[in-house]
Motif scaffolding. Structure first.
Motif, PDB file in Angstrom:
ATOM      1  N   ASN A 254      35.199  63.434 -10.171  1.00  0.00           N
ATOM      2  CA  ASN A 254      34.249  62.831  -9.230  1.00  0.00           C
ATOM      3  C   ASN A 254      34.936  62.324  -7.975  1.00  0.00           C
ATOM      4  N   ALA A 255      36.256  62.139  -8.035  1.00  0.00           N
ATOM      5  CA  ALA A 255      37.018  61.729  -6.851  1.00  0.00           C
ATOM      6  C   ALA A 255      37.611  62.938  -6.136  1.00  0.00           C
ATOM      7  N   ILE A 256      38.151  63.886  -6.919  1.00  0.00           N
ATOM      8  CA  ILE A 256      38.838  65.032  -6.316  1.00  0.00           C
ATOM      9  C   ILE A 256      37.862  65.957  -5.602  1.00  0.00           C
ATOM     10  N   ILE A 257      36.705  66.214  -6.187  1.00  0.00           N
ATOM     11  CA  ILE A 257      35.769  67.181  -5.591  1.00  0.00           C
ATOM     12  C   ILE A 257      35.244  66.719  -4.234  1.00  0.00           C
TER      13      ILE A 257
ATOM     14  N   MET B 160      50.309  65.418  -8.501  1.00  0.00           N
ATOM     15  CA  MET B 160      50.691  66.838  -8.449  1.00  0.00           C
ATOM     16  C   MET B 160      49.472  67.719  -8.203  1.00  0.00           C
ATOM     17  N   ALA B 161      48.342  67.340  -8.808  1.00  0.00           N
ATOM     18  CA  ALA B 161      47.114  68.136  -8.642  1.00  0.00           C
ATOM     19  C   ALA B 161      46.655  68.158  -7.189  1.00  0.00           C
ATOM     20  N   ILE B 162      46.718  67.011  -6.525  1.00  0.00           N
ATOM     21  CA  ILE B 162      46.209  66.956  -5.150  1.00  0.00           C
ATOM     22  C   ILE B 162      47.286  67.265  -4.113  1.00  0.00           C
ATOM     23  N   SER B 163      48.474  67.642  -4.569  1.00  0.00           N
ATOM     24  CA  SER B 163      49.530  68.006  -3.621  1.00  0.00           C
ATOM     25  C   SER B 163      49.454  69.471  -3.211  1.00  0.00           C
ATOM     26  N   VAL B 164      48.618  70.261  -3.897  1.00  0.00           N
ATOM     27  CA  VAL B 164      48.563  71.711  -3.679  1.00  0.00           C
ATOM     28  C   VAL B 164      47.432  72.050  -2.719  1.00  0.00           C
ATOM     29  N   ALA B 165      47.749  72.738  -1.636  1.00  0.00           N
ATOM     30  CA  ALA B 165      46.745  73.103  -0.633  1.00  0.00           C
ATOM     31  C   ALA B 165      45.959  74.333  -1.075  1.00  0.00           C
ATOM     32  N   SER B 166      44.789  74.498  -0.469  1.00  0.00           N
ATOM     33  CA  SER B 166      43.925  75.634  -0.784  1.00  0.00           C
ATOM     34  C   SER B 166      44.364  76.880  -0.020  1.00  0.00           C
ATOM     35  N   THR B 167      44.503  77.972  -0.736  1.00  0.00           N
ATOM     36  CA  THR B 167      44.848  79.265  -0.136  1.00  0.00           C
ATOM     37  C   THR B 167      43.794  79.697   0.876  1.00  0.00           C
ATOM     38  N   VAL B 168      42.533  79.618   0.477  1.00  0.00           N
ATOM     39  CA  VAL B 168      41.440  80.106   1.313  1.00  0.00           C
ATOM     40  C   VAL B 168      41.345  79.311   2.611  1.00  0.00           C
ATOM     41  N   VAL B 169      41.406  77.995   2.503  1.00  0.00           N
ATOM     42  CA  VAL B 169      41.270  77.144   3.685  1.00  0.00           C
ATOM     43  C   VAL B 169      42.447  77.360   4.639  1.00  0.00           C
ATOM     44  N   LEU B 170      43.646  77.404   4.098  1.00  0.00           N
ATOM     45  CA  LEU B 170      44.841  77.562   4.935  1.00  0.00           C
ATOM     46  C   LEU B 170      44.783  78.857   5.742  1.00  0.00           C
ATOM     47  N   THR B 171      44.526  79.967   5.057  1.00  0.00           N
ATOM     48  CA  THR B 171      44.506  81.251   5.756  1.00  0.00           C
ATOM     49  C   THR B 171      43.339  81.335   6.732  1.00  0.00           C
ATOM     50  N   ARG B 172      42.206  80.747   6.379  1.00  0.00           N
ATOM     51  CA  ARG B 172      41.049  80.785   7.277  1.00  0.00           C
ATOM     52  C   ARG B 172      41.325  79.996   8.562  1.00  0.00           C
ATOM     53  N   VAL B 173      41.904  78.823   8.424  1.00  0.00           N
ATOM     54  CA  VAL B 173      42.205  78.002   9.598  1.00  0.00           C
ATOM     55  C   VAL B 173      43.247  78.682  10.484  1.00  0.00           C
TER      56      VAL B 173
ATOM     57  N   ASP C 108      32.398  55.931  -8.079  1.00  0.00           N
ATOM     58  CA  ASP C 108      33.801  56.353  -7.978  1.00  0.00           C
ATOM     59  C   ASP C 108      34.308  56.480  -6.546  1.00  0.00           C
ATOM     60  N   TRP C 109      33.605  55.885  -5.584  1.00  0.00           N
ATOM     61  CA  TRP C 109      34.036  56.019  -4.188  1.00  0.00           C
ATOM     62  C   TRP C 109      35.403  55.393  -3.896  1.00  0.00           C
ATOM     63  N   PRO C 110      35.811  54.265  -4.547  1.00  0.00           N
ATOM     64  CA  PRO C 110      37.155  53.746  -4.237  1.00  0.00           C
ATOM     65  C   PRO C 110      38.267  54.739  -4.596  1.00  0.00           C
ATOM     66  N   LEU C 111      38.148  55.381  -5.763  1.00  0.00           N
ATOM     67  CA  LEU C 111      39.146  56.365  -6.167  1.00  0.00           C
ATOM     68  C   LEU C 111      39.125  57.573  -5.235  1.00  0.00           C
ATOM     69  N   MET C 112      37.942  57.934  -4.768  1.00  0.00           N
ATOM     70  CA  MET C 112      37.829  59.053  -3.831  1.00  0.00           C
ATOM     71  C   MET C 112      38.536  58.735  -2.519  1.00  0.00           C
ATOM     72  N   LEU C 113      38.384  57.504  -2.029  1.00  0.00           N
ATOM     73  CA  LEU C 113      39.028  57.114  -0.774  1.00  0.00           C
ATOM     74  C   LEU C 113      40.556  57.139  -0.896  1.00  0.00           C
ATOM     75  N   VAL C 114      41.068  56.673  -2.022  1.00  0.00           N
ATOM     76  CA  VAL C 114      42.517  56.711  -2.247  1.00  0.00           C
ATOM     77  C   VAL C 114      43.001  58.164  -2.309  1.00  0.00           C
ATOM     78  N   THR C 115      42.238  59.005  -2.989  1.00  0.00           N
ATOM     79  CA  THR C 115      42.573  60.430  -3.075  1.00  0.00           C
ATOM     80  C   THR C 115      42.613  61.049  -1.679  1.00  0.00           C
ATOM     81  N   LEU C 116      41.614  60.718  -0.877  1.00  0.00           N
ATOM     82  CA  LEU C 116      41.546  61.245   0.481  1.00  0.00           C
ATOM     83  C   LEU C 116      42.725  60.752   1.323  1.00  0.00           C
ATOM     84  N   PHE C 117      43.143  59.505   1.111  1.00  0.00           N
ATOM     85  CA  PHE C 117      44.281  58.944   1.836  1.00  0.00           C
ATOM     86  C   PHE C 117      45.559  59.726   1.529  1.00  0.00           C
ATOM     87  N   VAL C 118      45.777  60.033   0.263  1.00  0.00           N
ATOM     88  CA  VAL C 118      46.974  60.797  -0.111  1.00  0.00           C
ATOM     89  C   VAL C 118      46.929  62.199   0.489  1.00  0.00           C
TER      90      VAL C 118
END
Length: 562
Positions: free
Chosen positions: A361-364, A123-136, A295-305
């Motif tokens: 360390n994975a989400i950031i 649920m935490a990583i399902s939410v997009a960034s307001t700033v990035v979306l509007t800027r793009v 923590d790179w394996p968890l970061m890669l999975v996070t990035l995949f999602v």
């Protein structure tokens, strides 16, 4: 007494580093957002040398989010939100569900997370960034198209979901927590905020801005706009337990439906952009490169999602709603990143003991990578969509970038000022079948003429945002009909907005006319020159001079005064 300089040092160090690295990345044909993120790493606690205050940077970033969402609300009317309500609601629900289920499975089987922990993480990583979306969307001229409306409506649904989650998580996980009472109270507060802002604010906010506008003091109007955006945002958080971003968005929607839309956008723009940069700097400051070693394996999975599962969910829903391919790909790409709310939800999960600090360390780093790649992916998919449409016989036509207006084949004219000269010019144009768009600072005049059906905008013509709102980008001519406005400034800004526009200026003095012609103004009409010509013509005709002599003398005077 020792002075506290945390704010000054953070602003000076963060903005300076962002300017330098943003310039470098722009020259390397990367998004400036990459430079801003790198600037955050440079001034953050995990890099040697100068260290900005992380808490101060985070608060400045929050101001940036508030002003950004206020600006978005100015151009996003309630009817636009209702028009995309079905796809935004169902699309956001499916996308959040897909990210949550994928995270539950992957984190449970590969990292030993419980299903509850995996669900909260998803649920935490399902939410997009307001700033990035509007800027793009802004950088690609799609913020005010149907694509932008769908993406922003989607974001509003995600924002409301985040608010509910932030309130309900403690109620669910704390001993004796009352889930249903917490849910009911939160929904009631959200309904109260929406009703107060859109119904009560619809009357009070334009009334308040009208009183301020009548003072004729520009800095007071700017302060009023900023105070409204920040005040309603803070009220939304502390009175209604909503997010500040949602409160600012609703306030912007109210102002956007009034005659102050263009001027409010122009006044808030510079401050908004500066603080929005600090959002990316604050994200970069959270990144610890050393954590990637473990923590790179968890970061890669996070990035995949984030960059595969979420876009596929969005693509499936937009396709199900039979949206054009270009819109489907654009919305999917725009939402394939995470930002501010992901960090807040992850932090709450750590505080409640749902998972440990390695989640950060994975989400950031995943957020930084997705934010960096997002603009490039968006542009690439836009090109892919155009290529597919070109190959397809039934390709959907491109959306118009900004304001949708009927093209009746008649010239588009912008008239600045609605005094005696402006009224006369508009009358002549209307008699010729051309309806000009007027820009006027006097709010009483704007309200009176708008009531008569005249296309008229309240704002300062020396601001590019106001001229764009008037449609200068597609205009054939700009008429500056009053000498009280700095013609040199307006001409320079107008030429930057539309290099091909013909600029006609009314000025008081002949000396000013010469300078303006040197700056590229098409035609200048000075009061001194026209009075001299009018008086000379009257006198010569009174004295009985031949017509040929009158015309010769008038031409000689014109050449001399020019």
């Amino acid at each position: 007494m020792e002075h506290q300089t945390d704010l000054i040092l953070t602003l000076a160090g963060g903005l300076s580093a962002a300017m330098v690295l943003g310039f470098i990345t722009q020259k390397l044909r990367l998004s400036p957002l990459v430079g801003y993120l790198l600037a955050g790493i440079l001034v953050g606690p995990y890099s040697p040398g100068f260290e900005a205050d992380a808490a101060t940077a985070a608060q400045c970033a929050e101001i940036g989010v508030i002003l950004l969402m206020f600006g978005v609300g100015l151009h996003f009317h309630l009817k636009d939100l209702l028009a995309v309500g079905a796809i935004a609601l169902s699309g956001a629900a499916v996308q959040i569900s897909a990210a949550t289920l994928a995270s539950m499975v992957l984190l449970h089987y590969f990292f030993g997370f419980s299903l509850m922990s995996g669900a909260i993480f998803g649920m935490a990583i399902s939410v997009a960034s307001t700033v990035v979306l509007t800027r793009v969307l802004t950088d690609n001229h799609q913020l005010h198209t149907h694509t932008g409306h769908v993406a922003l409506g989607w974001l509003v649904v995600e924002d409301i979901f985040t608010i509910l989650l932030l309130v309900l998580l403690p109620a669910v996980l704390s001993p004796g927590g009352e889930f249903w009472s917490a849910l009911g109270l939160t929904l009631l507060k959200l309904a109260g905020l929406t009703a107060f802002t859109l119904i009560v604010g619809q009357k009070l906010i334009p009334l308040f801005l009208g009183y301020v506008a009548r003072t004729g003091t520009r800095d007071l109007f700017t302060l009023a706009v900023i105070a409204l955006a920040l005040g309603i945002a803070v009220g939304a958080a502390y009175v209604f337990d909503a997010s500040m971003a949602l409160g600012a968005f609703l306030a912007g929607m109210v102002v956007g439906q009034s005659e102050f839309s263009a001027r409010a956008a122009a006044e808030a723009l510079p401050l908004r952009d500066a603080f929005a940069v600090l959002f990316f700097v604050s994200v970069g400051m959270l990144f610890d490169p050393v954590a990637l070693l473990t923590d790179w394996p968890l970061m890669l999975v996070t990035l995949f999602v984030i960059m595969v599962v979420k876009p596929l969910g969005a693509l499936a829903m937009t396709t199900l709603f039979r949206k054009p391919l270009r819109l489907s790909l654009a919305v999917s790409a725009a939402l394939s990143q995470i930002g501010e709310f992901s960090f807040i939800l992850a932090g709450m999960g750590i505080t409640l003991g749902i998972f440990d600090a390695r989640v950060n360390n994975a989400i950031i780093p995943a957020a930084m990578i997705s934010i960096t790649l997002n603009p490039m992916i968006f542009r690439k998919l836009e090109s892919v969509a155009r290529w597919i449409e070109a190959k397809s016989k039934n390709g959907a036509p491109a959306e118009s970038a900004l304001v949708e207006t009927a093209d009746d084949g008649k010239p588009h004219i912008v008239v600045i000022g609605y005094g005696p000269v402006g009224r006369s010019c508009c009358s002549i144009l209307r008699e010729s079948g051309i309806t000009p768009v007027v820009v006027e600072m006097n709010i009483d005049t704007v309200r009176k003429e708008r009531g008569k059906g005249l296309p008229i905008i309240h704002g300062d013509a020396a601001q590019a945002e106001v001229l764009r709102e008037a449609g200068l980008e597609r205009a054939e001519a700009l008429l500056l009909t009053t000498p009280s406005i700095p013609a040199s400034d307006v001409a320079a800004i107008a030429s930057a907005v539309n290099p091909d526009v013909r600029i006609l200026v009314h000025t008081s003095f002949v000396g000013d006319a010469r300078k303006l012609r040197q700056q590229g103004v098409t035609a200048v009409f000075s009061g001194e020159r026209e009075v001299a010509l009018g008086m000379s013509e009257y006198l010569l005709r009174y004295l009985g001079s031949p017509e040929a002599f009158v015309q010769t003398e008038l031409e000689r005077v014109r050449l001399k005064l020019d």
